[in-house]
Enzyme design. Structure first.
Site: not given
Ligand code: BES
Ligand code: MN
Ligand code: ZN
Length: 514
Positions: A346, A348, A267, A274, A285, A262, A344
């Site tokens: 994201e 996946r 993020d 968030k 992230d 990833k 959020d």
């Protein structure tokens, strides 16, 4: 960090400090005893007085006036009966951080008697720990408080197998450098580690280590049909980069391992934004992606007999005017439609296309690593990464290979309940499945994109970075999963052709392959 060897006898080693091991039982082994005698019994005395008890990494410095080594650092390896080679990474790391901060440049380091017969693995851990121990975090400080000055560590060969020590040290140095590379990519703030910066770093790694590289820009990602990946990128002013590194270590084989990471360089959560607290940590992230690039660096340097492709979908997750909105439906590369319930979730979405692309590139095994869910931190804390697999034999092989590295992995189940939770009313899937088993519904979502290929998913949300420091490791990024990635690659490379996955010769938990 330069890691070398010396055939000098312990009492005649020239260095700014000599590092010797001890155990909590207080009885000193040969080399430590010899040095202790030269110190007039100072180490034994400190132990007898209870001044040091021997908890792992506990240490005490002695001045050795008139000796060619001018100081002795006694570092504990913990309980004798629980010794594992990985303890030597912490031993060396502790020494480098403690002595390096005292401005000592050149250290000599002794092995414990347990190294006999597993010299390569032990020396690898010494080199890895010395290298990672020297990692600096204060790179933006004008006047850093206490830099780690150590640049050279020399392992005493004594009566051990010197060749195996040299081989192990070379391997451990490369691994340590790879771990530090992953940490540097991760700790660099998001304004200086954009998807384009990450792609440039990958390009440099490829050019310097004999890897092929292909960076797909937005237009090419669109041609490939990566609608899920691009749906995350569309809210950002930074262009996305889909990074592919390739190493062909076994051209005669059709087997190919894909490492997928990833690469969310920041993020914010997107429109499902968030809270502000700790949001700065979301520069981390991209730790899975950093781990892939760093593992490919190590692979390029160590040249295992295996074909490996490293895939890093890189983008920011931002709430721009063009951003994906909750309820939007997007289409992944394999035609699967996804209702985006929460922007959020994201990771996946970008991994879905990356997993499909891994198969398109001919992957016969896939491992992905992602700071995917806060639920992984709730389940396992910062003590272990969560593992989910669609293939028990491959999962077992991964776990066995990773076990001696010191990175901890804990398998969690796959049940159909988890994919049922991801069914959408208007599309094939939705991207969240509610609060229960958040790590496992995320893994079930990913599984929809790997097809029949044996696959292991690593959720490193709790292990990629740590708030606290230890005697051997700075706070911040840990380099997880680089050690496990390399161990798996070596395990697969050692596997005889056409052998079934599982626990092949040499992949047992006993020793790191070197
Ligand atoms: N990057 C986060 C996961 C994360 C959280 C990593 C904390 C490290 C520390 C991920 O993209 C995310 O936001 N996941 C959501 C998913 C949810 C919306 C289904 C989460 O875990 O809250
Ligand atoms: Mn997120
Ligand atoms: Zn994320």
């Amino acid at each position: 960090m330069q890691v070398g060897i010396t055939h000098d006898a312990p009492l005649s080693v020239r260095a700014e400090a000599l590092v010797v091991p001890f155990f909590s039982d207080g009885s000193l082994d040969e080399i430590t005893k010899e040095i202790d005698d030269a110190l007039g019994g100072a180490i034994a005395g400190a132990l007898a007085a209870g001044e040091i008890k021997g908890k792992p990494a506990e240490h005490l410095l002695f001045y050795a006036k008139g000796q060619p080594f001018r100081r002795v650092l006694a570092v504990s390896l913990g309980e004798r009966s629980k010794f594992e080679p990985v303890a030597l990474a912490r031993y060396a790391g502790t020494a480098v951080r403690y002595l390096g901060r005292r401005n000592l440049d050149d250290l000599a380091i002794a092995l414990p008697p347990q190294a006999r017969g597993q010299e390569a693995a032990c020396a690898s851990f010494i080199a890895e720990g010395a290298t990672t121990g020297a990692f600096e975090t204060g790179v933006y400080q004008g006047k850093p408080e206490r830099r780690i000055a150590t640049t050279r560590v020399t392992i005493l060969t004594g009566s051990f197998d010197a060749q195996a020590i040299e081989r192990g040290a070379a391997r451990g140095s490369v691994l340590g450098e790879a771990v530090n590379l992953a940490r540097r990519l991760a700790i660099t703030p998001a304004n200086e580690m954009t998807p384009s910066d990450l792609a440039e770093e990958a390009t440099t790694v490829a050019a310097q280590n004999g890897l092929a590289i292909d960076v797909l820009d937005e237009a090419r990602a669109r041609q490939e049909g990566m609608g899920s990946f691009l749906s995350v990128a569309q809210g950002s002013a930074q262009p996305p980069k889909f990074i592919v590194l390739r190493y062909d270590g076994d051209p005669s084989s059709t087997e190919r391992l894909a490492l997928v990471g990833k690469g969310i360089t920041f993020d914010t959560g997107g429109i499902s934004i968030k809270p502000a607290e700790h949001m700065e940590d979301m520069k981390y992230d991209m730790s899975g992606g950093a781990g892939v690039i760093a593992a490919m660096y190590a692979i390029g340097r160590l040249k295992p007999k295996l074909n490996v492709v490293g895939i890093v979908p890189a983008t920011e997750n931002m709430p721009g005017g063009k951003a994906t909105k909750p309820g939007d439906v997007v289409k992944a590369m394999n035609g699967t439609t996804i209702e985006v319930i929460n922007t959020d979730a994201e990771g996946r979405l970008i991994l879905a296309d990356a997993l499909v692309y891994a198969n398109k590139l001919g992957a016969t095994k896939i491992v992905d690593a992602a700071t995917l869910t806060g639920a992984a931190v709730i389940a396992l804390g910062h003590a272990a990464s969560a593992v989910v697999t669609n293939d028990e034999a491959f999962g077992d092989q991964f776990l066995a290979a990773a076990k001696p590295t010191g990175e901890r992995y804990w398998q969690m189940p796959y049940y159909e309940d988890y994919i049922s939770a991801m069914k959408s009313d208007i599309a094939d899937l939705k991207n969240t499945g509610g609060r229960p088993a958040g790590t496992l519904t995320a893994a079930a979502f990913l599984r929809e994109f790997v097809g029949e290929t044996p696959w292991v998913h690593l959720d490193i949300a709790g292990t990629a970075y740590l708030e606290g420091e230890s005697p051997w490791q700075a706070k911040g990024p840990t380099g997880t999963p680089v050690r496990a990635f390399l161990a798996l690659v070596e395990s697969l490379a050692a596997q005889p052709p056409n052998a079934p996955a599982g626990r092949p010769n040499g992949a047992q938990a006993a020793e790191v392959a070197v």
